[in-house]
Scaffold this motif. Structure first.
Motif, PDB file in Angstrom:
ATOM      1  N   ASP A 126      11.490  -0.963  -0.149  1.00 61.13           N
ATOM      2  CA  ASP A 126      11.856   0.263  -0.866  1.00 61.13           C
ATOM      3  C   ASP A 126      10.743   0.729  -1.801  1.00 61.13           C
ATOM      4  OD1 ASP A 126      14.294   0.325   0.393  1.00 61.13           O
ATOM      5  OD2 ASP A 126      15.364  -0.675  -1.232  1.00 61.13           O
ATOM      6  N   LYS A 127       9.953  -0.232  -2.323  1.00 58.89           N
ATOM      7  CA  LYS A 127       8.963   0.109  -3.349  1.00 58.89           C
ATOM      8  C   LYS A 127       7.520  -0.132  -2.926  1.00 58.89           C
ATOM      9  CE  LYS A 127      12.159  -1.086  -7.106  1.00 58.89           C
ATOM     10  NZ  LYS A 127      12.348  -1.938  -8.304  1.00 58.89           N
ATOM     11  N   THR A 128       7.304  -0.949  -1.882  1.00 53.93           N
ATOM     12  CA  THR A 128       5.961  -1.424  -1.599  1.00 53.93           C
ATOM     13  C   THR A 128       5.653  -1.414  -0.107  1.00 53.93           C
ATOM     14  OG1 THR A 128       6.344  -2.963  -3.443  1.00 53.93           O
ATOM     15  CG2 THR A 128       4.326  -3.254  -2.201  1.00 53.93           C
ATOM     16  N   ILE A 129       4.373  -1.215   0.216  1.00 54.72           N
ATOM     17  CA  ILE A 129       3.880  -1.348   1.584  1.00 54.72           C
ATOM     18  C   ILE A 129       2.858  -2.472   1.600  1.00 54.72           C
ATOM     19  CG2 ILE A 129       2.872  -0.152   3.572  1.00 54.72           C
ATOM     20  CD1 ILE A 129       3.363   2.482   2.045  1.00 54.72           C
ATOM     21  N   ALA A 130       2.934  -3.350   2.599  1.00 60.69           N
ATOM     22  CA  ALA A 130       1.973  -4.443   2.752  1.00 60.69           C
ATOM     23  C   ALA A 130       1.284  -4.320   4.103  1.00 60.69           C
ATOM     24  CB  ALA A 130       2.665  -5.797   2.641  1.00 60.69           C
ATOM     25  N   PHE A 131      -0.041  -4.498   4.102  1.00 60.19           N
ATOM     26  CA  PHE A 131      -0.820  -4.465   5.339  1.00 60.19           C
ATOM     27  C   PHE A 131      -2.144  -5.170   5.081  1.00 60.19           C
ATOM     28  CE2 PHE A 131      -1.014  -0.406   3.071  1.00 60.19           C
ATOM     29  CZ  PHE A 131      -2.368  -0.302   2.775  1.00 60.19           C
ATOM     30  N   PRO A 132      -2.915  -5.472   6.123  1.00 60.57           N
ATOM     31  CA  PRO A 132      -4.160  -6.208   5.931  1.00 60.57           C
ATOM     32  C   PRO A 132      -5.144  -5.466   5.025  1.00 60.57           C
ATOM     33  CG  PRO A 132      -3.510  -6.265   8.223  1.00 60.57           C
ATOM     34  CD  PRO A 132      -2.595  -5.290   7.550  1.00 60.57           C
ATOM     35  N   GLY A 133      -5.934  -6.244   4.282  1.00 62.09           N
ATOM     36  CA  GLY A 133      -6.976  -5.659   3.446  1.00 62.09           C
ATOM     37  C   GLY A 133      -8.217  -5.354   4.250  1.00 62.09           C
ATOM     38  N   VAL A 171       0.664  -1.886  -1.724  1.00 61.77           N
ATOM     39  CA  VAL A 171       0.597  -0.543  -2.274  1.00 61.77           C
ATOM     40  C   VAL A 171       1.938  -0.181  -2.895  1.00 61.77           C
ATOM     41  CG1 VAL A 171       0.244   1.894  -1.766  1.00 61.77           C
ATOM     42  CG2 VAL A 171      -1.116   0.170  -0.580  1.00 61.77           C
ATOM     43  N   ASP A 172       1.923   0.165  -4.182  1.00 66.49           N
ATOM     44  CA  ASP A 172       3.117   0.659  -4.854  1.00 66.49           C
ATOM     45  C   ASP A 172       3.362   2.091  -4.384  1.00 66.49           C
ATOM     46  OD1 ASP A 172       4.579   2.170  -7.062  1.00 66.49           O
ATOM     47  OD2 ASP A 172       4.771   0.110  -7.782  1.00 66.49           O
ATOM     48  N   ILE A 173       4.500   2.332  -3.738  1.00 70.80           N
ATOM     49  CA  ILE A 173       4.766   3.641  -3.134  1.00 70.80           C
ATOM     50  C   ILE A 173       4.821   4.732  -4.195  1.00 70.80           C
ATOM     51  CG2 ILE A 173       6.478   5.002  -1.868  1.00 70.80           C
ATOM     52  CD1 ILE A 173       7.194   2.482  -0.318  1.00 70.80           C
ATOM     53  N   ALA A 174       5.406   4.437  -5.356  1.00 70.83           N
ATOM     54  CA  ALA A 174       5.581   5.459  -6.386  1.00 70.83           C
ATOM     55  C   ALA A 174       4.268   5.876  -7.022  1.00 70.83           C
ATOM     56  CB  ALA A 174       6.551   4.954  -7.454  1.00 70.83           C
TER      57      ALA A 174
END
Length: 376
Positions: A150-157, A166-169
């Protein structure tokens, strides 16, 4: 003389991809002819959409009528650099996003569409017209690794083994140096408080708190190198399941920073005498760490099979969706004590496993049933 066996006949239905919705109540499968949606707990068919063309990826938006589609297989229905947002209730296209390269994954939220490419992740507003909000560079991400809460996206650096949060807000980015080898799997807990990661080594699974990026657990799948297929947290976030090419489903206990000690399950893998999996060997100074690591408290075989390539290309060779080895061991928790493992390909299977306690008070995981969910 051409002695190569035919991979599939024109009339064979082949599952190209498998994906759960956000609460694992349903799973969707992309086919060489369209897509299906099933109830996950019972593996009953809910939706059929025939396109006479391949769908390499289907991602549901919760329990809504909207699904994101990407073409795949030998005869893709849509261009593989496009994301089609399909309204199944109206049986028509709602939105379209065109990328510069083939789409590797899509994640949907009520106000965001996350499109994963081989070397970048692009975040769009869920609106008409589609608006690009942000773009992030990544290391090679042929598997399309991405997890959305709901608040964050995670993916490779951008550096091998690192994870970008990444904080979506706010758009703020945090970097987690998760592994020294390239990432193979990553997954948020349902509440978004935890992130589990695994590398190409496949021996260790690490769990991080998303609030401060601190590592709170390191779990050992095994000693030999393995390819992790899937990671999934239980609804409470206190159990973690993993599958690999060893055809074994593992269940781990996970410490949750927002749960009280009473809400945390007691591990069989660390008995009250503290001797752990390897007994007194784990307490001897200077012994290799494998004797003191935290192991799964349950492991049970699942059907992984050994199917040929679908479409004749391997992911490592730069194939597009639906033209790699079929997904196997995709895990989803349908309840706190019940999970399903799903595979794609020609021999597409659904298997259900349940957790229980023996008369001696030992927790176990057992297969309750299975079925082939696609008729060839």
């Amino acid at each position: 003389m051409n002695t190569r066996p035919s991979i599939e006949s024109p009339n064979t239905t082949v599952v190209l991809s498998v994906a759960f919705n956000d609460d694992c109540s349903c799973f969707s499968v992309g086919l060489n002819t369209g897509y299906y949606v099933f109830n996950a707990a019972q593996c009953t068919l809910k939706c059929v959409r025939e396109f006479n063309g391949g769908i390499g990826l289907v991602q549901m938006l919760g329990k809504s009528n909207f699904v994101a589609l990407v073409g795949g297989g030998k005869h893709p229905k849509f261009a593989q650099n496009k994301v089609i947002l399909w309204d199944d209730a109206k049986a028509k296209q709602s939105l379209e996003i065109t990328a510069f390269t083939s789409v590797r994954n899509v994640q949907l939220a009520k106000n965001r569409i996350v499109v994963v490419l081989q070397n970048s992740v692009r975040v769009y507003a869920f609106a008409k017209p589609v608006n690009l909000i942000a773009a992030y560079e990544t290391a090679d991400n042929l598997l399309g690794l991405c997890s959305l809460s709901d608040k964050t996206i995670a993916f490779p650096g951008r550096t091998t083994g690192q994870v970008q949060l990444v904080d979506i807000a706010t758009g703020n980015v945090s970097i987690i140096p998760a592994h020294s080898a390239a990432l193979r799997a990553l997954r948020f807990s349902p509440d978004g408080e935890l992130l589990a990661t695994a590398s190409e080594q496949g021996t260790l699974i690490r769990v991080f708190a998303t609030s401060n990026c601190a590592r709170i657990a390191e779990l050992r799948r095994g000693i030999d190198q393995a390819t992790i297929f899937s990671l999934a947290f239980s609804p409470s976030g206190t159990l973690l399941a993993s599958t690999s090419d060893k055809s074994t489903l593992h269940i781990f206990d996970v410490p949750h920073p927002k749960k009280s000690a009473r809400e945390q399950p007691r591990a069989n893998s660390v008995p009250e005498d503290g001797k752990g999996k390897w007994g007194v060997l784990g307490k001897i100074p200077l012994m290799p760490r494998v004797f003191s690591d935290v192991y799964s408290w349950a492991s049970v075989p699942f059907e992984a099979g050994d199917e040929p390539l679908v479409g004749g290309l391997d992911v490592a060779a730069g194939a597009t969706l639906g033209t790699s080895r079929p997904q196997k061991g995709v895990v989803g928790w349908v309840e706190e004590d019940s999970l399903v493992v799903i595979g794609a390909g020609r021999d597409a299977r659904w298997e259900r496993f349940v957790l229980g306690v023996t008369d001696d008070g030992v927790r176990v995981c057992q297969r309750q049933g299975w079925k082939r969910y696609i008729a060839s």
